[in-house]
Scaffold this motif. Structure first.
Motif, mmCIF file in Angstrom:
data_model
loop_
_atom_site.group_PDB
_atom_site.id
_atom_site.type_symbol
_atom_site.label_atom_id
_atom_site.label_comp_id
_atom_site.label_asym_id
_atom_site.label_seq_id
_atom_site.Cartn_x
_atom_site.Cartn_y
_atom_site.Cartn_z
ATOM 1 N N GLY A 171 -16.559 5.121 22.563
ATOM 2 C CA GLY A 171 -15.452 5.247 23.747
ATOM 3 C C GLY A 171 -16.260 5.114 24.752
ATOM 4 N N GLU A 172 -15.606 5.677 26.049
ATOM 5 C CA GLU A 172 -15.939 5.794 27.402
ATOM 6 C C GLU A 172 -17.181 6.590 27.627
ATOM 7 N N THR A 173 -17.176 7.488 26.743
ATOM 8 C CA THR A 173 -18.423 8.539 27.056
ATOM 9 C C THR A 173 -19.622 8.349 26.050
ATOM 10 N N SER A 174 -19.539 7.156 25.256
ATOM 11 C CA SER A 174 -20.592 6.848 24.185
ATOM 12 C C SER A 174 -21.191 7.925 23.760
ATOM 13 N N GLY A 175 -20.335 8.802 23.134
ATOM 14 C CA GLY A 175 -20.806 10.235 22.303
ATOM 15 C C GLY A 175 -21.509 11.170 23.028
ATOM 16 N N PHE A 176 -21.596 11.113 24.342
ATOM 17 C CA PHE A 176 -22.272 12.102 25.027
ATOM 18 C C PHE A 176 -21.358 13.127 25.639
ATOM 19 N N ILE A 177 -21.529 14.529 25.303
ATOM 20 C CA ILE A 177 -20.724 15.492 25.713
ATOM 21 C C ILE A 177 -20.775 15.847 27.195
ATOM 22 N N GLN A 178 -21.943 15.673 27.906
ATOM 23 C CA GLN A 178 -21.874 15.733 29.477
ATOM 24 C C GLN A 178 -21.360 16.882 29.666
ATOM 25 N N SER A 179 -21.992 18.080 29.477
ATOM 26 C CA SER A 179 -21.671 19.372 29.907
ATOM 27 C C SER A 179 -22.520 19.991 30.880
ATOM 28 N N ASP A 180 -22.284 20.465 32.017
ATOM 29 C CA ASP A 180 -23.136 20.784 33.025
ATOM 30 C C ASP A 180 -23.867 22.208 32.534
ATOM 31 N N ALA A 181 -22.902 22.888 31.996
ATOM 32 C CA ALA A 181 -23.687 24.202 31.590
ATOM 33 C C ALA A 181 -24.531 24.194 30.244
ATOM 34 N N SER A 182 -24.478 23.067 29.559
ATOM 35 C CA SER A 182 -25.612 23.188 28.474
ATOM 36 C C SER A 182 -26.738 22.690 29.225
ATOM 37 N N VAL A 183 -26.961 22.076 30.159
ATOM 38 C CA VAL A 183 -28.150 21.178 30.887
ATOM 39 C C VAL A 183 -28.485 22.592 31.693
ATOM 40 N N THR A 184 -27.586 23.366 32.428
ATOM 41 C CA THR A 184 -28.250 24.498 33.117
ATOM 42 C C THR A 184 -29.016 25.329 32.011
ATOM 43 N N TYR A 185 -28.479 25.694 31.008
ATOM 44 C CA TYR A 185 -28.949 26.652 29.962
ATOM 45 C C TYR A 185 -30.454 26.085 29.509
ATOM 46 N N GLY A 186 -30.297 24.957 29.448
ATOM 47 C CA GLY A 186 -31.854 24.226 29.047
ATOM 48 C C GLY A 186 -32.791 24.432 30.120
ATOM 49 N N LEU A 187 -32.185 24.585 31.211
ATOM 50 C CA LEU A 187 -33.173 24.777 32.319
ATOM 51 C C LEU A 187 -33.401 26.242 32.742
ATOM 52 N N GLY A 188 -32.578 27.136 32.103
ATOM 53 C CA GLY A 188 -32.861 28.429 32.621
ATOM 54 C C GLY A 188 -32.386 28.832 33.741
ATOM 55 N N LYS A 189 -31.209 27.983 34.451
ATOM 56 C CA LYS A 189 -30.799 28.225 35.624
ATOM 57 C C LYS A 189 -29.426 28.777 35.417
ATOM 58 N N LYS A 190 -28.770 29.412 36.283
ATOM 59 C CA LYS A 190 -27.142 29.690 36.406
ATOM 60 C C LYS A 190 -26.704 29.108 37.554
ATOM 61 N N THR A 191 -26.278 27.827 37.512
ATOM 62 C CA THR A 191 -25.509 27.176 38.680
ATOM 63 C C THR A 191 -24.724 26.080 38.117
ATOM 64 N N VAL A 192 -23.869 25.658 38.936
ATOM 65 C CA VAL A 192 -22.939 24.612 38.372
ATOM 66 C C VAL A 192 -23.322 23.049 39.262
ATOM 67 N N HIS A 193 -24.456 23.181 39.844
ATOM 68 C CA HIS A 193 -25.025 21.960 40.523
ATOM 69 C C HIS A 193 -26.024 21.682 40.057
ATOM 70 N N LEU A 194 -26.124 20.147 39.620
ATOM 71 C CA LEU A 194 -27.149 19.565 38.917
ATOM 72 C C LEU A 194 -27.392 18.466 39.694
ATOM 73 N N THR A 195 -28.924 17.890 39.780
ATOM 74 C CA THR A 195 -29.295 16.778 40.278
ATOM 75 C C THR A 195 -29.366 15.912 39.323
ATOM 76 N N ASP A 196 -29.396 14.504 39.813
ATOM 77 C CA ASP A 196 -29.341 13.434 38.988
ATOM 78 C C ASP A 196 -30.558 13.220 38.194
ATOM 79 N N GLU A 197 -31.643 13.810 38.517
ATOM 80 C CA GLU A 197 -32.966 13.881 37.781
ATOM 81 C C GLU A 197 -32.716 14.723 36.708
#
Length: 403
Positions: free
Chosen positions: A295-321
């Motif tokens: 489908g349009e998202t190719s199976g990626f959930i793309q959750s900002d919250a999960s990314v920030t958890y892995g980074l050990g951060k508490k934010t809703v702002h993520l960089t492209d990197e």
């Protein structure tokens, strides 16, 4: 008016002698009477009945005024003295109380300090009275530190009974939704007085609590909510109670053990990405992404919250990197499917939504108002971008909210 005849003699101008003291032997006394001597010359003039009535009225009014002034002065004195002596202060409440109150007694608190806290929270009416009643019953005892379930407007006797009932004291802990494991362990340590390191060691030993091997640790299992742990509860007992509450919720939603990982992980993402009213819709969109890899998202959930958890951060702002970093095992932008584990402990509502997701055609969602939690869903990326622009405008209008 004719001249009044003189009364000081027989008319021949010779003075007449009076008996000493003006007694009965005095002709003057006999002629005028005792009243005339007391009233001076008032009886020497004609006085009408109406004048006499007015005089009596004035006399009564003066007496009433004097009495009123005396009473007012007496009331002022009583009020001042009563206030100074505490005569009018309420000493106690009666009855079983009104609203529930969680009351905490800190380690080392004196009876007087506890009494002041009880009064400030309107549990007892008068701290001094409470102390006097407590000392009468327990002159050599003290109140056990811990948390007690009391009510406002309780009698001092009832409060003392509750505080001195050893079964009433407990350690109170409130675990918020979206609270991560590390923060939860901090809360538990502060509530119970048990070292955080002890909780951390146990949290890594998931088998001890019946948690499947697939989970990295107890993240996702320490159910949010309010807890009252016994004063002698161990760290293991505390964690087990929280894990058991999560298991009960899974069972209530008919989730088999082989689905625990999926439901708790999706539920934890749903908890961060939506609000209770749209949890089922978010869960449905996540299911669509996972079940349609083409489908349009190719199976990626793309959750900002999960990314920030892995980074050990508490934010809703993520960089492209950060979104492209595949080394982050919780990065659902760079890695398809579910992350390696939950990103928090989901609530009852979030678990229910993950167990029974809404059937919809959505692939995208974005919260356009972080204050209200308003979330908008889209079927296509083009439509989604309109909502993203709406979110970005909200951020620019509310400086500091999206950082």
């Amino acid at each position: 008016m004719s001249e009044e005849p003189r009364r000081n003699g027989t008319g021949d101008g010779a003075p007449q002698h009076r008996a000493p003291g003006g007694g009965q032997g005095s002709e003057h006394a006999t002629d005028e009477g005792p009243h005339s001597r007391l009233m001076g010359t008032f009886e020497h003039h004609d006085v009408t009945p109406e004048q006499r009535k007015r005089r009596r009225t004035r006399s009564r009014a003066s007496m009433a005024t004097a009495i009123a002034l005396f009473v007012a002065a007496l009331l002022v004195v009583v009020a001042v003295l009563g206030s100074a002596l505490g005569l009018f202060e309420r000493k106690d409440y009666h009855g079983s109380g009104d609203q529930d109150v969680n009351f905490s007694v800190s380690d080392g608190s004196t009876t007087g300090q506890i009494a002041q806290d009880l009064q400030s929270q309107e549990i007892v009416a008068n701290s001094s009275y409470f102390v006097s009643q407590f000392q009468k019953r327990y002159p050599q005892d003290f109140i056990q530190p811990g948390d007690y379930q009391l009510k406002t407007h309780m009698s001092s006797e009832d409060v003392i009974n509750r505080l001195m009932d050893k079964g009433e004291a407990s350690h109170y802990a409130a675990i918020a939704k979206t609270q991560r494991l590390d923060d939860t362990l901090t809360t538990l340590s502060q509530a119970t007085g048990i070292q955080k390191s002890e909780f951390e060691t146990l949290a890594s030993d998931k088998k001890k609590f019946g948690v499947p091997e697939k989970f990295p640790d107890l993240e996702g299992w320490l159910h949010p909510g309010e807890y009252r742990f016994p004063l002698d509860a161990t760290a293991e007992q505390v964690l087990q109670e929280m894990v058991d509450r999560t298991k009960e919720t899974l069972k209530k939603n008919d989730v088999p053990e082989d689905k625990w990982f999926e439901v708790l992980t999706i539920g934890s993402i749903v908890e961060f990405e939506g609000t209770p009213k749209n949890y089922p819709s978010v869960a449905g969109a996540i299911e669509n992404r996972m079940n349609h890899p083409d489908g349009e998202t190719s199976g990626f959930i793309q959750s900002d919250a999960s990314v920030t958890y892995g980074l050990g951060k508490k934010t809703v702002h993520l960089t492209d990197e950060e979104k492209k970093d595949k080394s982050n095992p919780y990065n659902t932008y760079a890695n398809p499917g579910l992350p390696v584990g939950p990103i928090g402990s989901p609530s009852d509502d979030a678990i229910a939504a993950a167990a029974h997701p809404e059937k919809n055609d959505y692939y995208y969602w974005v919260t356009v108002n972080l204050d209200t939690g308003e979330t908008k869903f889209a079927k296509t990326y083009e439509e989604h971008q309109k909502y993203v622009a709406e979110y970005q405008k909200w951020c620019s209008d509310h400086e500091g909210k999206c950082s």
